[in-house]
Scaffold this active site. Structure first.
Site, PDB file in Angstrom:
ATOM      1  N   ASP A  66       0.851  -1.193   0.000  1.00  0.00           N
ATOM      2  CA  ASP A  66       0.000   0.000   0.000  1.00  0.00           C
ATOM      3  C   ASP A  66       0.887   1.243   0.000  1.00  0.00           C
ATOM      4  O   ASP A  66       1.895   1.312   0.712  1.00  0.00           O
ATOM      5  CB  ASP A  66      -0.910  -0.014   1.233  1.00  0.00           C
ATOM      6  CG  ASP A  66      -2.073   0.948   1.103  1.00  0.00           C
ATOM      7  OD1 ASP A  66      -3.232   0.484   1.025  1.00  0.00           O
ATOM      8  OD2 ASP A  66      -1.820   2.174   1.077  1.00  0.00           O
ATOM      9  N   ASN A  88     -12.835  -3.301   2.801  1.00  0.00           N
ATOM     10  CA  ASN A  88     -13.862  -2.278   2.972  1.00  0.00           C
ATOM     11  C   ASN A  88     -14.859  -2.399   1.829  1.00  0.00           C
ATOM     12  O   ASN A  88     -14.468  -2.421   0.664  1.00  0.00           O
ATOM     13  CB  ASN A  88     -13.220  -0.883   2.993  1.00  0.00           C
ATOM     14  CG  ASN A  88     -12.268  -0.714   4.166  1.00  0.00           C
ATOM     15  OD1 ASN A  88     -12.531  -1.197   5.263  1.00  0.00           O
ATOM     16  ND2 ASN A  88     -11.152  -0.035   3.938  1.00  0.00           N
ATOM     17  N   GLN A 140     -14.226   2.315   1.650  1.00  0.00           N
ATOM     18  CA  GLN A 140     -13.676   1.901   0.348  1.00  0.00           C
ATOM     19  C   GLN A 140     -13.456   3.129  -0.528  1.00  0.00           C
ATOM     20  O   GLN A 140     -14.375   3.934  -0.733  1.00  0.00           O
ATOM     21  CB  GLN A 140     -14.632   0.922  -0.366  1.00  0.00           C
ATOM     22  CG  GLN A 140     -14.034   0.382  -1.666  1.00  0.00           C
ATOM     23  CD  GLN A 140     -14.879  -0.714  -2.320  1.00  0.00           C
ATOM     24  OE1 GLN A 140     -16.019  -0.972  -1.922  1.00  0.00           O
ATOM     25  NE2 GLN A 140     -14.316  -1.348  -3.331  1.00  0.00           N
ATOM     26  N   VAL A 176     -11.136   2.733  -3.463  1.00  0.00           N
ATOM     27  CA  VAL A 176     -10.830   2.211  -4.798  1.00  0.00           C
ATOM     28  C   VAL A 176     -11.829   1.082  -5.054  1.00  0.00           C
ATOM     29  O   VAL A 176     -11.898   0.112  -4.278  1.00  0.00           O
ATOM     30  CB  VAL A 176      -9.380   1.692  -4.901  1.00  0.00           C
ATOM     31  CG1 VAL A 176      -9.111   1.163  -6.312  1.00  0.00           C
ATOM     32  CG2 VAL A 176      -8.378   2.802  -4.563  1.00  0.00           C
ATOM     33  N   HIS A 196     -10.251  -5.489  -2.925  1.00  0.00           N
ATOM     34  CA  HIS A 196      -8.897  -5.693  -2.390  1.00  0.00           C
ATOM     35  C   HIS A 196      -8.961  -6.093  -0.932  1.00  0.00           C
ATOM     36  O   HIS A 196      -9.798  -5.604  -0.177  1.00  0.00           O
ATOM     37  CB  HIS A 196      -8.029  -4.433  -2.557  1.00  0.00           C
ATOM     38  CG  HIS A 196      -8.678  -3.157  -2.106  1.00  0.00           C
ATOM     39  ND1 HIS A 196      -9.635  -2.508  -2.857  1.00  0.00           N
ATOM     40  CD2 HIS A 196      -8.516  -2.414  -0.987  1.00  0.00           C
ATOM     41  CE1 HIS A 196     -10.029  -1.422  -2.221  1.00  0.00           C
ATOM     42  NE2 HIS A 196      -9.366  -1.344  -1.068  1.00  0.00           N
ATOM     43  N   HIS A 247      -6.844  -5.907   2.479  1.00  0.00           N
ATOM     44  CA  HIS A 247      -5.704  -5.282   3.150  1.00  0.00           C
ATOM     45  C   HIS A 247      -5.093  -6.336   4.075  1.00  0.00           C
ATOM     46  O   HIS A 247      -5.818  -6.951   4.868  1.00  0.00           O
ATOM     47  CB  HIS A 247      -6.156  -4.121   4.037  1.00  0.00           C
ATOM     48  CG  HIS A 247      -6.762  -2.947   3.327  1.00  0.00           C
ATOM     49  ND1 HIS A 247      -6.063  -1.779   3.095  1.00  0.00           N
ATOM     50  CD2 HIS A 247      -8.006  -2.738   2.816  1.00  0.00           C
ATOM     51  CE1 HIS A 247      -6.853  -0.907   2.478  1.00  0.00           C
ATOM     52  NE2 HIS A 247      -8.034  -1.459   2.301  1.00  0.00           N
TER      53      HIS A 247
HETATM   54  P1  AMP Z   1      -9.686   1.336   0.462  1.00  0.00           P
HETATM   55  O1  AMP Z   1      -9.717   2.693   1.120  1.00  0.00           O
HETATM   56  O2  AMP Z   1     -10.092   0.201   1.358  1.00  0.00           O
HETATM   57  O3  AMP Z   1     -10.438   1.360  -0.853  1.00  0.00           O
HETATM   58  O4  AMP Z   1      -8.155   1.044   0.152  1.00  0.00           O
HETATM   59  C1  AMP Z   1      -7.505   1.575  -0.961  1.00  0.00           C
HETATM   60  C2  AMP Z   1      -6.051   1.575  -0.631  1.00  0.00           C
HETATM   61  O5  AMP Z   1      -5.321   1.784  -1.816  1.00  0.00           O
HETATM   62  C3  AMP Z   1      -5.627   2.672   0.356  1.00  0.00           C
HETATM   63  O6  AMP Z   1      -5.075   2.067   1.529  1.00  0.00           O
HETATM   64  C4  AMP Z   1      -4.588   3.470  -0.432  1.00  0.00           C
HETATM   65  O7  AMP Z   1      -3.507   3.913   0.372  1.00  0.00           O
HETATM   66  C5  AMP Z   1      -4.145   2.464  -1.466  1.00  0.00           C
HETATM   67  N1  AMP Z   1      -3.592   3.031  -2.685  1.00  0.00           N
HETATM   68  C6  AMP Z   1      -4.079   4.075  -3.409  1.00  0.00           C
HETATM   69  N2  AMP Z   1      -3.301   4.293  -4.477  1.00  0.00           N
HETATM   70  C7  AMP Z   1      -2.301   3.378  -4.445  1.00  0.00           C
HETATM   71  C8  AMP Z   1      -1.183   3.097  -5.288  1.00  0.00           C
HETATM   72  N3  AMP Z   1      -0.928   3.783  -6.393  1.00  0.00           N
HETATM   73  N4  AMP Z   1      -0.357   2.077  -4.922  1.00  0.00           N
HETATM   74  C9  AMP Z   1      -0.589   1.368  -3.794  1.00  0.00           C
HETATM   75  N5  AMP Z   1      -1.641   1.581  -2.980  1.00  0.00           N
HETATM   76  C10 AMP Z   1      -2.485   2.573  -3.293  1.00  0.00           C
END
Ligand code: AMP
Length: 111
Positions: free
Chosen positions: A29, A84, A91, A93, A97, A99
Site C-alpha cells: 500500500d 472495505n 472503500q 478504490v 482488495h 488489506h
Molecule cells: P480502500 O480505502 O479500502 O479502498 O483502500 C484503498 C487503498 O489503496 C488505500 O489504503 C490506499 O492507500 C491504497 N492506494 C491508493 N493508491 C495506491 C497506489 N498507487 N499504490 C498502492 N496503494 C495505493
C-alpha cells in the site's frame, strides 16, 4: 469499470509487487498504516465483496489464501485481513482488495 488498480494490474501505474499469479497480484500500500500493509487484488475487476457472485467463490478463497501466504512471506504470524465494502465503510478504490496489515500491535474494534 477501469480503476487505479486495473492500471496497476496492467503495469501502467507502477507498484511494489510482492506476489503475482494467474488470479491475483499483491503489492505494498502506498500509504501504509502499519510496518506491513499489502493489498491483495483479483485480476478480475470485481467491485467489492458484495459484487461477487456464486462463480467467484474459488477466487475469493484464493485471495484469502494468498493473504495468508504474503503475511507468512513477510514473517508475520499475527496480522489482520480486512476489506472495505462501500464508501461508507472506507472503500476508496472500487476494485476488490484485501488489506493485509501487521508488524505492530493492532487495536480492536477498528474504525
Ligand atoms: P480502500 O480505502 O479500502 O479502498 O483502500 C484503498 C487503498 O489503496 C488505500 O489504503 C490506499 O492507500 C491504497 N492506494 C491508493 N493508491 C495506491 C497506489 N498507487 N499504490 C498502492 N496503494 C495505493
Amino acid at each position: 469499470m477501469s480503476t487505479l488498480f486495473s492500471k496497476i494490474i496492467s503495469g501502467e501505474i507502477p507498484s511494489d509487487k510482492v506476489w503475482e499469479d494467474a488470479h491475483c497480484i499483491a503489492f505494498r500500500d502506498i500509504h501504509p498504516v502499519a510496518p506491513t500493509h499489502i493489498l491483495v487484488i483479483p485480476r478480475t475487476p470485481l467491485v467489492n465483496v458484495a459484487d461477487a457472485g456464486e462463480g467467484d467463490e474459488a477466487l475469493l478463497g484464493h485471495l484469502l489464501r494468498v493473504a495468508g501466504l504474503v503475511a507468512k512471506q513477510e514473517g508475520l504470524s499475527d496480522f489482520r485481513v480486512v476489506t472495505n465494502n462501500g464508501a461508507g465503510a472506507g472503500q476508496s478504490v472500487f476494485h476488490l482488495h484485501l488489506h493485509v496489515i501487521g508488524g505492530r500491535a493492532l487495536q480492536w474494534p477498528p474504525g
